[in-house]
Structures are given as structure tokens and as C-alpha cells.
Enzyme design. Structure first.
Site, short mmCIF file in Angstrom:
data_model
loop_
_atom_site.label_atom_id
_atom_site.label_comp_id
_atom_site.label_asym_id
_atom_site.label_seq_id
_atom_site.Cartn_x
_atom_site.Cartn_y
_atom_site.Cartn_z
CE LYS A 50 -3.76 -2.38 2.38
NZ LYS A 50 -4.42 -2.65 3.67
CD GLN A 94 -3.10 -4.31 6.68
OE1 GLN A 94 -3.08 -3.33 5.94
NE2 GLN A 94 -3.57 -5.49 6.28
CG ASP A 119 -9.48 -0.34 4.54
OD1 ASP A 119 -9.34 -0.63 3.33
OD2 ASP A 119 -8.59 -0.56 5.39
#
Length: 285
Positions: A50, A94, A119
Site C-alpha cells: 500500500k 491494518q 476501507d
């Protein structure tokens, strides 16, 4: 006839190139913050991917690393700071976040500013996803689900009227994809570990999307001739990565398939960057 390879890396390069051209014209860079808790090897790899893509697109990126035994208060304080930081337009926590904080995962995710939740894990954004029509913004779409649909469209695979079977009901893939594919006028069946006669469900589908995390579980008997297969599953053994589908076994039977690695993974990263750019546009109006 051998299956067509649905190359996510190639499409990702196109997306990143377009984003880089847009960012080059801006006075202020879109900013991403990634929080990594613990030492999970797979998480470290995903975070690195990422960050590299973010920098390649010309974005600003900040990584925050905590040990696995970090207190919940420290993580929440960090999020508060990132929420108010004008240089940060998107925040990624994460997952997984380790055993120490696993019971507090939902509370922590809910503390991310919904405008920066690229997200799409905040309840407000998930609710917006549920009431969306025709997959039209302004809302964030879960990156993997968005990436899968974009990949299929890039290869001119028409979703309207198709029978699609999903295997796996996770919040990141199965559940949002069910909604988004329905918005694309597909007929969607969501299956999981308790579904009886799974082969019957997958064999009836024009498109099968699998995300269970079991190495080479799906053989050619799971798919009808000329089916399109999207493999989201990832199993790591040392430095090797395997998908849920036995690629070689199915290759001569189906019409198209995503490779692992190189299929859905790159599209997930590219879609995350698109979400970040969208967040930037909304916050810098």
C-alpha cells in the site's frame, strides 16, 4: 481453449498512472495514514504494498507502528490525532490488530472519521453502501469488492443478468460484493461453510468468486464449462502464495480466471488509492 488471464497488475498500473497525472496538478498531495499493530508477516507485506503504491501515485504517506501489546487508549489517541490532521485524508487500520485488542476492534474502527474511512469499515459508510443505487458515489466502497468489479469491467465482462455465486461471507468481500453486484443487475447467490451441496451452487454460476483462504480447494469439478472465476483467497507458505483455486487443474475448462498473486490483490490496492483520492476531493473542496 485455455482460460484468459484477468491481469490485475496491468489494470492497477493504468489506475496509478492516471492518479499520478492528477496529483501532479495539485498544490497539496492527498495523504494516507496506515496504522500497523503487531508483527503479523502478511500484514507487513500488505502495508508495504500500500505504501509503495501510494508513493508511486505521488501521494503523501505516513506509517504508524505499534507493538502488539499497545494499549487501546494509545491507538484511540493516535486516531484522534489523525482525524484532525489536515495532511491526512484517508486512514487505514491494518487488520488483524492482534489478540490484545481483538475484542475492541469494532470500537477502534468506529473512531475513524467516516470521511477518512477509505476501507469502508465504519458503520456509517457500511450503511451508505447498503442504500446505494447503481454503485454511485458519494460513498466509499470496500476496496477489494470495488477492485473485483472494476477488473471484470476492464475486461468487458458484462455483469447484467449473469448468475454469480460468491463463496465466503466476510465483511470485506462477500457481503459488500453481494450488494454491489446486485446493483450491477446480476443475480447473486452468497454461500459459505454451512451451505449444502456447494458444488451445485458453483456449477450453476456464470461467474464464481471465491474467498475462503484454503489452498487449491476448488478444482475443475466446481465450475461449469466456460465459467469466469475470481480467486480472492490467499494462503502463504514460506515465500510462496497460493489461491483458493487450483489454477492448473481448472485452466483448460473455464473461460477466464484471476491469478494469485497478480489478480485481485493489485486491484484492491488500486481501489484503495481511488478511495483516497475521492476522500481528498471531498475534504479539500
Amino acid at each position: 481453449m485455455a482460460a484468459k488471464i484477468l491481469d490485475g497488475r496491468r489494470i492497477k498500473k493504468k489506475i496509478v498512472k492516471k492518479l499520478r497525472e492528477k496529483v501532479a496538478k495539485l498544490k497539496k498531495k492527498p495523504g494516507l495514514a496506515i496504522i500497523l499493530i503487531g508483527n503479523d508477516p502478511a500484514s507487513k507485506i500488505y502495508v508495504k504494498q500500500k505504501i509503495n503504491a501510494c508513493l508511486e501515485a505521488g501521494f503523501y504517506c505516513k506509517k504508524v507502528v505499534f507493538p502488539e501489546d499497545v494499549s487501546q487508549k494509545k491507538v484511540l489517541d493516535c486516531l484522534e490525532g489523525l482525524n484532525s490532521d489536515s495532511k491526512i485524508h484517508g486512514i487505514v487500520l491494518q487488520l488483524p490488530i492482534g489478540k490484545n485488542l481483538s475484542t475492541a476492534e469494532r470500537e477502534i474502527l468506529e473512531r475513524i472519521d467516516p470521511k477518512k474511512d477509505i476501507d469502508c469499515l465504519h458503520p456509517l459508510n457500511l450503511g451508505r453502501l447498503f442504500i446505494s443505487k447503481n454503485n454511485i458515489e458519494p460513498i466509499f466502497f470496500p476496496a477489494t469488492a470495488r477492485g473485483i468489479i472494476k477488473l471484470l469491467k476492464e475486461y468487458e465482462i458484462d455483469l447484467g443478468g449473469k448468475k454469480i455465486t460468491l463463496v465466503g461471507r466476510s465483511q470485506l468481500v462477500g457481503k459488500p460484493l453481494t450488494l454491489m453486484l446486485t446493483n450491477e443487475q446480476a443475480t447473486v447467490t452468497l454461500t459459505h461453510s454451512k451451505t449444502p451441496n456447494l458444488k451445485d451452487e458453483t456449477n450453476a454460476a456464470d461467474i464464481v468468486i471465491v474467498a475462503v483462504g484454503k489452498k487449491h480447494y476448488f478444482k475443475k469439478e466446481f465450475f461449469k464449462n466456460k465459467a469466469i472465476v475470481v480467486d480472492v483467497g490467499v494462503t502463504r507458505e514460506g515465500k510462496q502464495v497460493f489461491g483458493d483455486v487450483d489454477f492448473r487443474d481448472v485452466f483448460d475448462k473455464i473461460a477466464a480466471i484471476t491469478p494469485v498473486p497478480g489478480g485481485v490483490g493489485p486491484m484492491t490496492v488500486a481501489s484503495l488509492l481511488e478511495n483516497l483520492f475521492f476522500a481528498y476531493q471531498n475534504q479539500e473542496k
